[in-house]
Design a protein around this motif. Structure first.
Motif, PDB file in Angstrom:
ATOM      1  N   GLN A 199     -52.961  14.737  16.275  1.00 43.20           N
ATOM      2  CA  GLN A 199     -53.522  14.996  17.612  1.00 43.20           C
ATOM      3  C   GLN A 199     -55.036  14.800  17.587  1.00 43.20           C
ATOM      4  O   GLN A 199     -55.630  14.201  18.467  1.00 43.20           O
ATOM      5  N   ARG A 200     -55.674  15.307  16.523  1.00 47.70           N
ATOM      6  CA  ARG A 200     -57.137  15.163  16.420  1.00 47.70           C
ATOM      7  C   ARG A 200     -57.521  13.702  16.166  1.00 47.70           C
ATOM      8  O   ARG A 200     -58.598  13.257  16.545  1.00 47.70           O
ATOM      9  N   ALA A 201     -56.609  12.948  15.503  1.00 51.07           N
ATOM     10  CA  ALA A 201     -56.914  11.539  15.187  1.00 51.07           C
ATOM     11  C   ALA A 201     -56.940  10.661  16.438  1.00 51.07           C
ATOM     12  O   ALA A 201     -57.385   9.513  16.394  1.00 51.07           O
ATOM     13  N   ARG A 202     -56.517  11.215  17.563  1.00 53.44           N
ATOM     14  CA  ARG A 202     -56.551  10.419  18.810  1.00 53.44           C
ATOM     15  C   ARG A 202     -57.972  10.008  19.161  1.00 53.44           C
ATOM     16  O   ARG A 202     -58.185   9.014  19.845  1.00 53.44           O
ATOM     17  N   VAL A 203     -58.953  10.789  18.702  1.00 49.93           N
ATOM     18  CA  VAL A 203     -60.341  10.446  18.991  1.00 49.93           C
ATOM     19  C   VAL A 203     -60.665   9.055  18.453  1.00 49.93           C
ATOM     20  O   VAL A 203     -61.512   8.349  18.994  1.00 49.93           O
ATOM     21  N   VAL A 204     -59.967   8.628  17.400  1.00 51.11           N
ATOM     22  CA  VAL A 204     -60.201   7.303  16.827  1.00 51.11           C
ATOM     23  C   VAL A 204     -59.081   6.327  17.205  1.00 51.11           C
ATOM     24  O   VAL A 204     -59.329   5.173  17.536  1.00 51.11           O
ATOM     25  N   LEU A 205     -57.833   6.809  17.161  1.00 45.91           N
ATOM     26  CA  LEU A 205     -56.691   5.906  17.325  1.00 45.91           C
ATOM     27  C   LEU A 205     -56.173   5.843  18.759  1.00 45.91           C
ATOM     28  O   LEU A 205     -55.282   5.038  19.061  1.00 45.91           O
ATOM     29  N   GLY A 206     -56.720   6.706  19.637  1.00 44.97           N
ATOM     30  CA  GLY A 206     -56.352   6.690  21.053  1.00 44.97           C
ATOM     31  C   GLY A 206     -54.850   6.737  21.242  1.00 44.97           C
ATOM     32  O   GLY A 206     -54.153   7.555  20.633  1.00 44.97           O
TER      33      GLY A 206
ATOM     34  N   GLY B 186     -44.399  10.217  24.082  1.00 48.12           N
ATOM     35  CA  GLY B 186     -43.535  10.018  25.260  1.00 48.12           C
ATOM     36  C   GLY B 186     -43.378   8.578  25.682  1.00 48.12           C
ATOM     37  O   GLY B 186     -43.173   7.680  24.868  1.00 48.12           O
ATOM     38  N   ASP B 187     -43.514   8.342  27.015  1.00 46.98           N
ATOM     39  CA  ASP B 187     -43.242   7.011  27.575  1.00 46.98           C
ATOM     40  C   ASP B 187     -44.215   5.960  27.047  1.00 46.98           C
ATOM     41  O   ASP B 187     -43.837   4.809  26.838  1.00 46.98           O
ATOM     42  N   VAL B 188     -45.503   6.369  26.862  1.00 47.89           N
ATOM     43  CA  VAL B 188     -46.487   5.394  26.366  1.00 47.89           C
ATOM     44  C   VAL B 188     -46.046   4.922  24.987  1.00 47.89           C
ATOM     45  O   VAL B 188     -46.057   3.726  24.683  1.00 47.89           O
ATOM     46  N   HIS B 189     -45.604   5.875  24.131  1.00 49.23           N
ATOM     47  CA  HIS B 189     -45.147   5.492  22.788  1.00 49.23           C
ATOM     48  C   HIS B 189     -43.963   4.532  22.870  1.00 49.23           C
ATOM     49  O   HIS B 189     -43.940   3.497  22.212  1.00 49.23           O
ATOM     50  N   ARG B 190     -42.991   4.863  23.706  1.00 50.68           N
ATOM     51  CA  ARG B 190     -41.775   4.024  23.802  1.00 50.68           C
ATOM     52  C   ARG B 190     -42.138   2.605  24.245  1.00 50.68           C
ATOM     53  O   ARG B 190     -41.673   1.613  23.687  1.00 50.68           O
ATOM     54  N   GLN B 191     -43.019   2.528  25.259  1.00 55.46           N
ATOM     55  CA  GLN B 191     -43.396   1.202  25.792  1.00 55.46           C
ATOM     56  C   GLN B 191     -44.120   0.380  24.715  1.00 55.46           C
ATOM     57  O   GLN B 191     -43.810  -0.787  24.501  1.00 55.46           O
ATOM     58  N   HIS B 192     -45.076   1.024  24.018  1.00 54.00           N
ATOM     59  CA  HIS B 192     -45.839   0.283  22.997  1.00 54.00           C
ATOM     60  C   HIS B 192     -44.942  -0.092  21.817  1.00 54.00           C
ATOM     61  O   HIS B 192     -45.070  -1.166  21.248  1.00 54.00           O
ATOM     62  N   ARG B 193     -44.023   0.803  21.449  1.00 52.75           N
ATOM     63  CA  ARG B 193     -43.162   0.499  20.300  1.00 52.75           C
ATOM     64  C   ARG B 193     -42.313  -0.734  20.614  1.00 52.75           C
ATOM     65  O   ARG B 193     -42.137  -1.609  19.762  1.00 52.75           O
ATOM     66  N   ASP B 194     -41.800  -0.803  21.857  1.00 48.80           N
ATOM     67  CA  ASP B 194     -40.992  -1.973  22.243  1.00 48.80           C
ATOM     68  C   ASP B 194     -41.810  -3.262  22.141  1.00 48.80           C
ATOM     69  O   ASP B 194     -41.298  -4.312  21.764  1.00 48.80           O
TER      70      ASP B 194
ATOM     71  N   LEU C 133     -50.815  -5.356  27.643  1.00 49.67           N
ATOM     72  CA  LEU C 133     -51.686  -4.210  27.359  1.00 49.67           C
ATOM     73  C   LEU C 133     -53.116  -4.511  27.805  1.00 49.67           C
ATOM     74  O   LEU C 133     -53.573  -5.646  27.731  1.00 49.67           O
ATOM     75  N   SER C 134     -53.828  -3.458  28.241  1.00 53.44           N
ATOM     76  CA  SER C 134     -55.245  -3.602  28.600  1.00 53.44           C
ATOM     77  C   SER C 134     -56.068  -3.737  27.316  1.00 53.44           C
ATOM     78  O   SER C 134     -55.579  -3.447  26.223  1.00 53.44           O
ATOM     79  N   SER C 135     -57.358  -4.121  27.467  1.00 54.51           N
ATOM     80  CA  SER C 135     -58.191  -4.275  26.266  1.00 54.51           C
ATOM     81  C   SER C 135     -58.316  -2.971  25.469  1.00 54.51           C
ATOM     82  O   SER C 135     -58.198  -2.989  24.243  1.00 54.51           O
ATOM     83  N   PRO C 136     -58.558  -1.798  26.125  1.00 54.92           N
ATOM     84  CA  PRO C 136     -58.610  -0.563  25.326  1.00 54.92           C
ATOM     85  C   PRO C 136     -57.280  -0.264  24.620  1.00 54.92           C
ATOM     86  O   PRO C 136     -57.269   0.202  23.487  1.00 54.92           O
ATOM     87  N   GLU C 137     -56.166  -0.568  25.276  1.00 53.54           N
ATOM     88  CA  GLU C 137     -54.864  -0.344  24.626  1.00 53.54           C
ATOM     89  C   GLU C 137     -54.698  -1.267  23.416  1.00 53.54           C
ATOM     90  O   GLU C 137     -54.192  -0.871  22.371  1.00 53.54           O
TER      91      GLU C 137
END
Ligand code: HEM
Length: 428
Positions: A69-76, A84-92, A229-233
């Motif tokens: 959770q804390r690593a999100r500051v770097v890995l977003g 959740g849904d963001v993970h499922r979409q990116h994994r696909d 995906l957008s550039s930040p993604e």
């Protein structure tokens, strides 16, 4: 049940020797042990059935643990940290780049980098093989995943900065502390800036050129329709793959070389096996059963992911106990992989245990790549790189230990050697 200190709980004991702490928890309290890290109640679950419950059957009732959770500051919202849904979409979107056909295509890069790194070693000079395997896997990840040669110094410097903040993850208010300009937190910000600077440049270049380099980033940039995906993604995904995709495999290779150096008779058998195979190709993985067994045994003894974390979203019944929403759960590979109920003589390096089939060992007594929907996406990539890398190095060199420089372990986010891993290469 333990009586932890106010405010910090068991944090000091945990931080002073993390491997010893998790092993003692199981020895003293059994497969379900409860302690406290800073403000967080933590359940240590150290049984294959409980691993399955948390990671497979009840996985939807958990989110990632505090460190990720804390690593999100770097890995977003990269794959490792998204939920959740963001993970499922990116994994696909990312999954096709890890299809076995694609990995077969990456194999020549893997053996090429292994050959280049091993060719640079000086005979009979003590050598930090961990630094060498990190360079090797990072160069491979740069080429196969991002289609570019990455600046190894920048990524390694940034990774060291990020790891220095690991110990702060369990402090009270650690999410608020992350923005403070002090000590390791300043290093965390610096690591993030350096890494994002590097990856943003690669992504911007690829988006502008639209070039298909046959690498993972091309597949993501050129992906069509709503899935684009957008550039930040793209930046988050590329950063995640660069970090998750090199250090774990580098540690595995370095630990495997260490184990073979201190077990010369096994090293000799591995040499016999690899010298009997001509030009190395991915299809040779099946012709290298002993190399595979050495990698399995290395992942068991020194699992790069030595402990996985989750946080409960809903109540969970575990035996007589109830894990409440918000409680943390840890699943320590370090403990389960060394449990003599599943592994006779658990601290002995014995690749032969993998050649005889798995017997009646429970499925989740071995989970170096996690399990369930969040299982490592790079597992096939890692197997190919580790087995081909090991075979390539051992064809060129016989390795022996450096007297007075024993292996020391540093369990941070990953389990890595502390102060490098020093061996002496003798030419074949
Ligand atoms: C020996 C090498 C490796 C080990 C031991 C390892 C271990 C793991 C583990 C335990 C997880 C699950 C984390 C969790 O559920 O909290 C994971 C996830 C992941 N790994 Fe690996 N890994 C390795 C190599 C790689 C490679 C080579 C790549 C990419 C090229 C990679 C990319 C990822 C990603 C993106 C995730 C997140 C997957 C998701 O949640 O959908 N890993 N890895």
């Amino acid at each position: 049940m333990r009586r932890p200190l106010p405010v910090v709980g068991d944090l000091l004991a945990f931080q002073s020797d993390r491997l010893r702490f998790v092993a003692a928890m199981q020895r003293e309290h059994g497969d379900v042990a409860r302690f406290r890290l800073g403000p967080f109640p933590v359940w240590q679950l150290a049984h294959p059935d409980l691993v399955r419950q948390v990671l497979v059957t009840d996985a939807a009732g958990f989110r990632k643990g505090m460190v990720l959770q804390r690593a999100r500051v770097v890995l977003g919202d990269g794959l490792l940290t998204a939920e959740g849904d963001v993970h499922r979409q990116h994994r696909d979107l990312v999954q096709p780049a890890f299809h076995s056909r694609r990995i077969t295509g990456y194999a020549s890069v893997m053996t090429g980098r292994a050959t280049a790194v091993a060719s640079s070693w000086a005979p009979r000079e003590p050598l930090d093989v961990h630094a060498a395997t990190v360079r090797m896997t990072l160069e491979t990840a740069g080429t196969t995943l991002l289609g570019t040669s990455v600046d190894v110094g920048v990524v390694e410097g940034a990774l060291a900065d990020l790891l220095s903040a690991y110990k702060l993850a369990f402090l009270p208010f650690s999410d608020k502390l992350q923005a403070l300009p002090v000590g390791p937190l300043r290093r965390l910000q610096r690591g993030r800036r350096r890494l994002h600077g590097l990856v943003d440049g690669v992504v911007a270049d690829r988006v502008a050129s639209g070039r298909d380099g046959g690498d993972l980033l091309s597949a993501l940039v050129l992906g069509s329709g709503d899935g684009r995906l957008s550039s930040p993604e793209l930046r988050d995904e590329a950063t995640t793959l660069l970090l998750a995709g090199h250090e774990t495999t580098a540690n595995t290779l370095a630990f495997a070389l260490h184990l073979l150096a201190v077990h010369p008779s096994v090293q000799a058998s591995v040499y016999d096996e690899v010298s009997g195979v001509g030009e190395l190709a991915p299809s040779d993985l099946d012709r290298l059963p002993l190399c595979r067994a050495v990698v399995s045994e290395t992942l068991r003894l020194y699992p790069p992911s030595w402990m996985m974390g989750r946080q409960a979203l809903v109540p969970h019944q575990v035996g007589e106990q109830v894990i409440e929403p918000g409680d943390l759960v840890v699943l320590p590979q370090w403990v389960v992989h060394h449990d003599e109920r599943w592994w006779p003589q658990p601290f002995t390096f014995d690749p032969a245990r993998w050649l005889a089939g798995s017997g009646d060992r429970p499925r989740w007594a071995f989970f170096p790549f996690g399990a369930g929907l969040r299982r490592c996406i790079g597992e096939g990539f890692a197997w190919t790189e580790a087995v081909l890398g090991l075979a390539t190095i051992l064809r060129h060199w016989r390795l022996r230990p450096v007297p007075g420089r024993p292996l020391r372990l540093d369990p941070l986010i990953t389990l890595r050697p502390r102060g490098g891993l020093w061996l002496i290469p003798e030419p074949r």
